[in-house]
Design a protein around this motif. Structure first.
Motif, PDB file in Angstrom:
ATOM      1  N   ASN A 311      -4.822 -61.975  -8.110  1.00 45.99           N
ATOM      2  CA  ASN A 311      -5.616 -62.180  -6.902  1.00 45.99           C
ATOM      3  C   ASN A 311      -5.756 -63.662  -6.581  1.00 45.99           C
ATOM      4  O   ASN A 311      -5.859 -64.503  -7.465  1.00 45.99           O
ATOM      5  CB  ASN A 311      -7.011 -61.566  -7.070  1.00 45.99           C
ATOM      6  N   GLY A 312      -5.769 -63.959  -5.303  1.00 40.18           N
ATOM      7  CA  GLY A 312      -5.980 -65.322  -4.847  1.00 40.18           C
ATOM      8  C   GLY A 312      -7.431 -65.570  -4.487  1.00 40.18           C
ATOM      9  O   GLY A 312      -8.207 -64.638  -4.258  1.00 40.18           O
ATOM     10  N   THR A 313      -7.814 -66.839  -4.467  1.00 45.72           N
ATOM     11  CA  THR A 313      -9.153 -67.261  -4.046  1.00 45.72           C
ATOM     12  C   THR A 313      -8.983 -68.393  -3.044  1.00 45.72           C
ATOM     13  O   THR A 313      -7.867 -68.808  -2.735  1.00 45.72           O
ATOM     14  CB  THR A 313      -9.989 -67.756  -5.246  1.00 45.72           C
ATOM     15  N   ASP A 314     -10.095 -68.895  -2.537  1.00 50.32           N
ATOM     16  CA  ASP A 314     -10.022 -70.028  -1.616  1.00 50.32           C
ATOM     17  C   ASP A 314      -9.474 -71.271  -2.309  1.00 50.32           C
ATOM     18  O   ASP A 314      -8.944 -72.170  -1.645  1.00 50.32           O
ATOM     19  CB  ASP A 314     -11.409 -70.338  -1.044  1.00 50.32           C
ATOM     20  N   PRO A 366      -1.625 -68.392   3.298  1.00 46.18           N
ATOM     21  CA  PRO A 366      -1.873 -66.950   3.302  1.00 46.18           C
ATOM     22  C   PRO A 366      -0.637 -66.186   3.776  1.00 46.18           C
ATOM     23  O   PRO A 366       0.150 -66.665   4.590  1.00 46.18           O
ATOM     24  CB  PRO A 366      -3.040 -66.796   4.290  1.00 46.18           C
ATOM     25  N   TYR A 391      -0.876 -63.296  -3.804  1.00 43.34           N
ATOM     26  CA  TYR A 391      -1.027 -64.038  -2.554  1.00 43.34           C
ATOM     27  C   TYR A 391      -2.263 -64.918  -2.651  1.00 43.34           C
ATOM     28  O   TYR A 391      -3.236 -64.565  -3.313  1.00 43.34           O
ATOM     29  CB  TYR A 391      -1.212 -63.079  -1.371  1.00 43.34           C
ATOM     30  N   ARG A 393      -4.017 -65.397   0.017  1.00 38.08           N
ATOM     31  CA  ARG A 393      -4.852 -64.428   0.738  1.00 38.08           C
ATOM     32  C   ARG A 393      -3.917 -63.450   1.434  1.00 38.08           C
ATOM     33  O   ARG A 393      -2.948 -63.855   2.083  1.00 38.08           O
ATOM     34  CB  ARG A 393      -5.746 -65.122   1.772  1.00 38.08           C
ATOM     35  N   GLU A 394      -4.202 -62.162   1.279  1.00 35.39           N
ATOM     36  CA  GLU A 394      -3.352 -61.156   1.902  1.00 35.39           C
ATOM     37  C   GLU A 394      -3.652 -61.060   3.400  1.00 35.39           C
ATOM     38  O   GLU A 394      -4.789 -61.212   3.836  1.00 35.39           O
ATOM     39  CB  GLU A 394      -3.566 -59.792   1.250  1.00 35.39           C
ATOM     40  N   GLY A 428       1.242 -58.879   2.408  1.00 36.71           N
ATOM     41  CA  GLY A 428       0.232 -58.502   1.422  1.00 36.71           C
ATOM     42  C   GLY A 428       0.760 -57.308   0.649  1.00 36.71           C
ATOM     43  O   GLY A 428       1.789 -56.714   0.998  1.00 36.71           O
ATOM     44  N   SER A 493      -5.007 -55.529   1.443  1.00 32.67           N
ATOM     45  CA  SER A 493      -6.372 -56.032   1.252  1.00 32.67           C
ATOM     46  C   SER A 493      -6.819 -56.863   2.439  1.00 32.67           C
ATOM     47  O   SER A 493      -8.012 -57.105   2.622  1.00 32.67           O
ATOM     48  CB  SER A 493      -6.446 -56.874  -0.027  1.00 32.67           C
ATOM     49  N   GLY A 494      -5.854 -57.322   3.234  1.00 32.58           N
ATOM     50  CA  GLY A 494      -6.176 -58.068   4.446  1.00 32.58           C
ATOM     51  C   GLY A 494      -6.370 -57.181   5.655  1.00 32.58           C
ATOM     52  O   GLY A 494      -6.549 -57.677   6.766  1.00 32.58           O
TER      53      GLY A 494
END
Length: 589
Positions: A311-314, A366, A391, A393-394, A428, A493-494
């Motif tokens: 999982n990605g984060t900011d 993203p 990713y 962010r997805e 994603g 998830s996006g």
């Protein structure tokens, strides 16, 4: 107005002969010309006026030669027609030394030391000097030294970095009776001399099997602990077989290069990379490429590892792995731009006690899938341990699944989208699908569905498929002979993209209803028509005007038969009325 008392009145000397006194002017007296304030200085011990000319700008000052006098009592008087004020300063000249600024700085230096020299004008006065050194990162250091009353003074600055610029300047004060610092000398920028590169390069590799051997792409970068220590730098790559001790091969590159590709056979190889400047080489950084085992990334194992989603984060993409005690370090590699071929391989090293890391890069965006490989390293030999993919962010998938097959019944429709990809081409991870259905003329309320309201207020029926590999779905409980519109959306998830395009279907007529119609309507109607056509016969059979006695309950008494006929005896029945029909009927009876 009368004048104000002179403020901050003090006197000092640079050479023990010329004394200079300074003070601040008071406020405006609003008197001008010959009535403006007048300043005079006097020496109380000698009872003489001080022979100096006062000049005032921001401050007032006055200088004169005191000769051999050492103790002074100086009074300054300011006077105008409305009054006068005084200020006094009593001092020992040896306690009021304000040295001249050092001048004519020069230096001698090695790779780690600078000896700075300067001259001064205060002959016969012992000075205490301070050297300010500005480091390359802007940090300021102060170094103190004593002046030994020669024609020049010096200080040695040690512990410096080779081939690095430093900026230095000096000021001094009286050593015995410190009064104040002199002005700073001119600043001088000095570069230390070159030395051998310090530290090692951080190196990595990517291995691609080819016919008869392998292509090894080597990468190197300057680690945080590495210093070039010279004006120009180059790199030298050397490789040799481990087993037979054959003659090494080598190639050199200028500083603009950070990778190269070499071809080796399937034997084990030792590869080293060194940095070189005008002085010498750095220590070598070494990689061992084991004998080929058939896997392009894992050199020690041919087992195909399953890719795990992360999982990605900011702040980046979080990677964790199972620690193994057999390794002395871990390496994670990835591509900042995975669509480029060859990609710009990046890598990062971690200590043996680390089992997770947050990988971040300004290149991460993203909607792009990044693949990570976790290696364990021991004795300069690396092996692939785990694969990760994720990713930052997805985003929603760009394209909807294309429905390739529609199978209809009167109350259900089966949709298939077999060729829809769920791989890295998506923005994603495809988590599943949503199927939306609604009649064209009204809102949807099918059994087993959830309501989904569009921005225009129309209501759709929503079905969720949580398995991304399931690419077939049957919508049930439809009405026959009805127009519907449908759409299949992939979601991540996006989320998913807005619904735009529908496919349209017409459910067929229900044949079972036709059979029922035949049974309930047509057959009874046919029977009624036949009955109407044969009305007389039906009436004779079902409702005759004169019932047959044989069919009447009146003959339910104890039987008295003549031949096969039942006979009613008159004594068994008392009639209410007697009528005789025509002869034909009577004859028949």
């Amino acid at each position: 107005e009368p004048p104000d008392r002179p403020n901050d009145f003090s006197c000092q000397t640079q050479d023990m002969r010329i004394v200079t006194c300074t003070w601040s002017q008071g406020g405006n007296t609003y008197l001008y010309g010959r009535h403006s304030p007048k300043y005079t200085l006097s020496e109380e011990f000698s009872q003489k006026m001080v022979p100096c000319t006062v000049s005032c700008s921001e401050q007032c000052s006055c200088s004169w030669d005191i000769g051999q006098q050492r103790i002074c009592n100086i009074t300054v008087t300011v006077e105008n027609p409305l009054g006068k004020k005084t200020a006094t300063d009593i001092f020992d000249v040896t306690h009021r030394i304000y040295p001249a600024a050092p001048f004519q700085l020069w230096e001698q230096c090695t790779d780690t030391e600078i000896t700075l020299y300067w001259k001064h004008r205060n002959k016969g006065t012992e000075l205490f000097c301070q050297t300010e050194v500005i480091q390359p990162d802007g940090k300021v250091e102060l170094h103190n030294s004593s002046d030994v009353q020669l024609h020049y003074a010096s200080i040695t600055l040690s512990g410096l970095q080779p081939y690095t610029e430093y900026t230095a300047r000096v000021h001094c004060g009286a050593a015995k009776h410190f009064w104040r610092w002199s002005e700073w000398s001119e600043a001088r920028t000095i570069r230390t001399k070159e030395a051998s590169p310090s530290g090692k390069l951080d190196i990595w590799r990517e291995i691609t099997p080819v016919l008869g051997g392998r292509n090894v792409t080597l990468f190197w970068k300057q680690a945080p602990s590495f210093r070039a220590n010279g004006r120009s730098i180059s790199y030298e790559v050397t490789w040799e077989k481990v087993e037979d001790g054959s003659k090494p091969e080598s190639i050199s590159f200028s500083s603009v290069y950070n990778s190269t590709r070499i071809s080796i056979d399937n034997h084990s190889y030792r590869i080293s990379i060194m940095a070189k400047n005008n002085v010498n080489y750095s220590l070598p950084s070494v990689l061992i490429i084991p004998r080929a085992t058939g896997n392009s990334r894992s050199i020690l194992s041919t087992e195909e590892l399953k890719e795990e989603q992360v999982n990605g984060t900011d702040d980046g993409i979080f990677i964790s792995w199972e620690p193994r005690h057999t390794y002395d370090s871990y390496i994670i590699d990835w591509c900042n731009f995975p669509m480029l071929q060859p990609c710009d391989l990046q890598w990062k090293r971690f200590g043996p006690n680390t089992s997770s890391a947050l990988i971040n890069s300004a290149a991460f965006v993203p909607g792009v899938r990044y693949n990570f490989h976790v290696y364990g390293s021991v004795a300069n030999t690396a092996s692939l341990l785990e694969k990760k993919t994720g990713y930052l962010r997805e985003l929603p998938t760009l394209l909807d699944p294309v429905v390739e097959k529609v199978e209809l019944t009167f109350n259900a429709v089966t949709l298939s989208w077999d060729s829809y990809p769920t791989n890295k081409s998506q923005f994603g991870f495809v988590r599943g699908y949503h199927v939306y259905v609604t009649p064209i003329q009204e809102d949807c309320s099918l059994k087993g569905s959830k309501k989904h309201v569009l921005p225009d207020g129309s209501v759709l029926c929503k079905y969720t498929i949580e398995n991304p590999e399931e690419k077939r779905y049957t919508v049930k409980h439809l009405l026959s002979n009805t127009k519907y519109k449908l759409v299949v959306k992939a979601y991540t998830s996006g989320g998913e993209t807005p619904i735009v395009n529908f496919i349209y279907i017409d459910t067929p007529f229900n044949s079972n209803m036709l059979y029922l119609l035949v049974l309930l309507v047509i057959v009874p109607s046919l029977v009624a028509a036949i009955c109407r056509w044969k009305m007389k016969w039906v009436k004779e059979c079902c409702c005759p005007l004169i019932p047959s006695p044989n069919k009447s309950k009146v003959l339910s008494f104890k039987e008295f038969k003549i031949s096969s006929e039942k006979v009613l005896k008159i004594s068994d029945c008392i009639p209410d009325m007697l009528a005789v029909d025509n002869k034909a009927e009577a004859q028949k009876l």
